[in-house]
Structures are given as structure tokens and as C-alpha cells.
Design a protein around this motif. Sequence first.
Motif, PDB file in Angstrom:
ATOM      1  N   ILE A 184       0.895  -1.164   0.000  1.00 21.88           N
ATOM      2  CA  ILE A 184       0.000   0.000   0.000  1.00 21.88           C
ATOM      3  C   ILE A 184       0.930   1.209   0.000  1.00 21.88           C
ATOM      4  N   ILE A 185       0.722   2.119  -0.949  1.00 21.52           N
ATOM      5  CA  ILE A 185       1.583   3.302  -1.051  1.00 21.52           C
ATOM      6  C   ILE A 185       0.705   4.543  -0.927  1.00 21.52           C
ATOM      7  N   GLY A 186       1.023   5.412   0.032  1.00 23.50           N
ATOM      8  CA  GLY A 186       0.222   6.619   0.259  1.00 23.50           C
ATOM      9  C   GLY A 186       0.458   7.693  -0.790  1.00 23.50           C
ATOM     10  N   GLU A 187      -0.397   8.738  -0.740  1.00 28.11           N
ATOM     11  CA  GLU A 187      -0.279   9.831  -1.709  1.00 28.11           C
ATOM     12  C   GLU A 187       1.019  10.605  -1.503  1.00 28.11           C
ATOM     13  N   GLY A 188       1.484  11.204  -2.604  1.00 30.78           N
ATOM     14  CA  GLY A 188       2.652  12.078  -2.511  1.00 30.78           C
ATOM     15  C   GLY A 188       3.954  11.357  -2.200  1.00 30.78           C
ATOM     16  N   THR A 189       3.946  10.035  -2.279  1.00 34.55           N
ATOM     17  CA  THR A 189       5.158   9.264  -1.979  1.00 34.55           C
ATOM     18  C   THR A 189       5.953   9.030  -3.263  1.00 34.55           C
TER      19      THR A 189
END
Length: 423
Positions: free
Chosen positions: A295-300
Motif C-alpha cells: 500500500i503506497i500513500g499519496e505524494g510518496t
Amino acid sequence: MIKKEMIAMLLAGGQGSRLGVLTAHVAKPAVAFGGKYRIIDFPLSNCINSGVDTVGVLTQYQPLRLNTHIGIGIPWDLDRNIGGVSILPPYEKSTSSEWYTGTANAIYQNLEFMEYYNPEYVLILGGDHIYKMDYEVMLEFHKANKADVTLATIPVPMEEASRFGVVITDENKRIQEFEEKPEKPRSNLASMGIYIFSWKVLKEALITLKDQKGCDFGKHIIPYCHERGDRIFAYEYNGYWKDVGTLGSYWESNMELIDLVPVFNLYEEFWKIYTKSDIIPPQFISKDAEIDKAIIGEGTEVYGKVSNSVIGSGVIIEEGVEIRDSIVMNGVKIGKNSVINKSIIADNVIVGDDVQMGIGEELPNRLRPDIYAFGLVTVGENSVIPSGVKIGKNTAISGRTSLEDYNEKTLDSGETLIKAGDR
């Protein structure tokens, strides 16, 4: 006076000391979860999905982040003229200023708030569990049994039952006996710390026991109602429910989100989990990056390899980095060619280049073996880890560390490095 059928009182004051350095500066319900959420988002979303639109959130320990996160309740549609979400910190009275000393004492100190809404029923919730539950179904059960008190219960494996308050019921689910963390449990129905009280019953019990030191629901209020002959029932819940009170269970429940068919689904349309979302740009994945089950969050920004991990928002993962089986919270920067194994890295940590985390044999932590276990590396928020160091398993790091703090550039398995003063 306003009339509400049921209001919720959400206990979110806990320090969560078993999460070690993760909760040194933040209340447990405000700890990040699943790359996007905070733990308190789950009970708050359950409330709005269940049609409960009046929620008092009782804060105490390190409340700033929690208060900022909840704000006026817009993400949960709890910004209402009547009802909505109210933050209820302990306040100074003219005679004394009193901290909340127990779960029931906290509710007692907010009698006026509840009086204002004059509800028929009061729902008591904890702010530190991950689950989806329709409280309306539980309320229907409460009404159908003409109950004075209903406890939400969940079947747990018999060998784990001694960690919980367990209940013994008759064939109609009426509770006959309680056992608080029994050595030899006679039942595996565990209390989830979720209660529905008929308002008159709750008010009378709180006032009667107001001088009880550290007044608590499980230890005092429920036994008092039972002795008095109140009708107390067990509502059995069979969905996913995780108490993320230890680093192991916190790590495990995050990892379960990544499974192909997750045990706990964050993507269901009909039971959304709401959270405060900051306006941040989308992710950037470079052409050389490799991502497998994550799972990769926003702005990463990802330039390295990520597998089986939960990554928050605004994280920078430099070239040559490998991250496996880890939780990386918001705003973390991981320097080039670092290898991160089975680690929990809190918000805004800076990890230098060529760092190796989670290596070597697994030894018990010397300082707090009860907390820093499960083979994990735990790094507290705002910490700095210098380039070129090696960090073993069952370790904890907090603060701005430099090369001099590491013996031959190494923090051995089972060691703890906590420095006063943050960045």
C-alpha cells in the motif's frame, strides 16, 4: 433540551504504552494505520455508517494531534449544528482540576454533555480497535431484549481468553457472570469494551460510584449493575476485530491489509472508512522502482524496491533502497541503498544512506522485552538515523542519533537507543 435516541462517547485518552516509542508523543488513537488512516478513524466511521451522529471524543494524553485530526468532524460528516463531534478534554473545575482516572470516571466527568442531549441510550466506545461494526444492529438487539446494558462480545481462542474480560451467558445471551482476565477462563466470549447503556441506568451507576477510585466500566460499573439485578446481555460479534495494543498486533493488522484477499477490506463501497485527507500530489513511481504487494500513500516517491509493506504519504524511498515486511509512516525519508526489514518507522524519520535495519539473530530486548519483541525494529517519530549503521532485531530507536551513539556503527539485537530532544 434536545432529544437524541443514541449518542456515542468515544474514549480516546489512552497512552498506549505497549506501543513503546510510537506513542511517546502521540495518543494511541492518533497513530497512523494502513498508509492513510489513523486508528480513531475506524470507530468514528462506524458511528456515521451506523447513523450515530453525536459523538463525544474524550481525550487526555498528548491530545494535540488527535484534536487537529478530528477538527470539526468534516471528513466523517460530523460537522453538525446539533450533535456532530465534540472534543471533551479533562477540564478545570472551580474546586479542583481533575484528570480522568478511569474509563467510567471520564464519562462521569461529562455528565453535563450527555444531559444536554438527554439520549435514550449511550454507546461507549474505545478509540483503539480496528473493526467495522453496525452499532444500529447492536441497539436493535439491546431493545429486543429490553436490556439495561448490552456488552459487545467476540469469541476468542480459549488459550487467549485470559487476556480479556470474559462473560458467561445463559441460552438467551443474558450475562450470568463476569471474569476479568481470569487465569482459568470458563468461557471464550470476550468483552470488546463496547457497551450500550440505557441512559437512566448509566447515569444512576455513574453517580453512585463517583467516589470510586479509578472508576472503570469492566471493574466497577458492570459488576455494580449486575449485582443490582439489571438486565445485562451479550451481543455476539463475529467480524474482524483487532486490538492493536502491542507492536506485534499493530504490525500484523497492517500486514493483513496487503493480502490479495484482505481479511479486513478498506475498499468496500457500502462501509467506507473516512479520514482527514490533506491536499497532496499523487505518488511517483520511477521506471527503475519495483513494487510487489504494497500500500503506497499519496505524494510518496519510490525509486527503490518495496515488497509486502505499508507506506504512508509523503515518503521518499531513494534509489537502491529495499523495504520488506515493514510499516513506514508519513513524511519519512530513506537514503540510498538502505535495506529495511520488518521495521515500524514512525512519522518524519530521516534514515541515512547505506543503513541496514532488522539484521542478525533475534535476541530479547534487554530494557523492555515485553514491548520490543516480535523481531521488529521500532523507530519513534522525528528520529534521525545516520548513514552506514546496522540495526538488529527487537530494537527501539528514538531521537536524533549520530554515529557516536552506535558501537562500531552497530545497534545490536535487543538494544534500545533513546535520546532526549527531537530534531
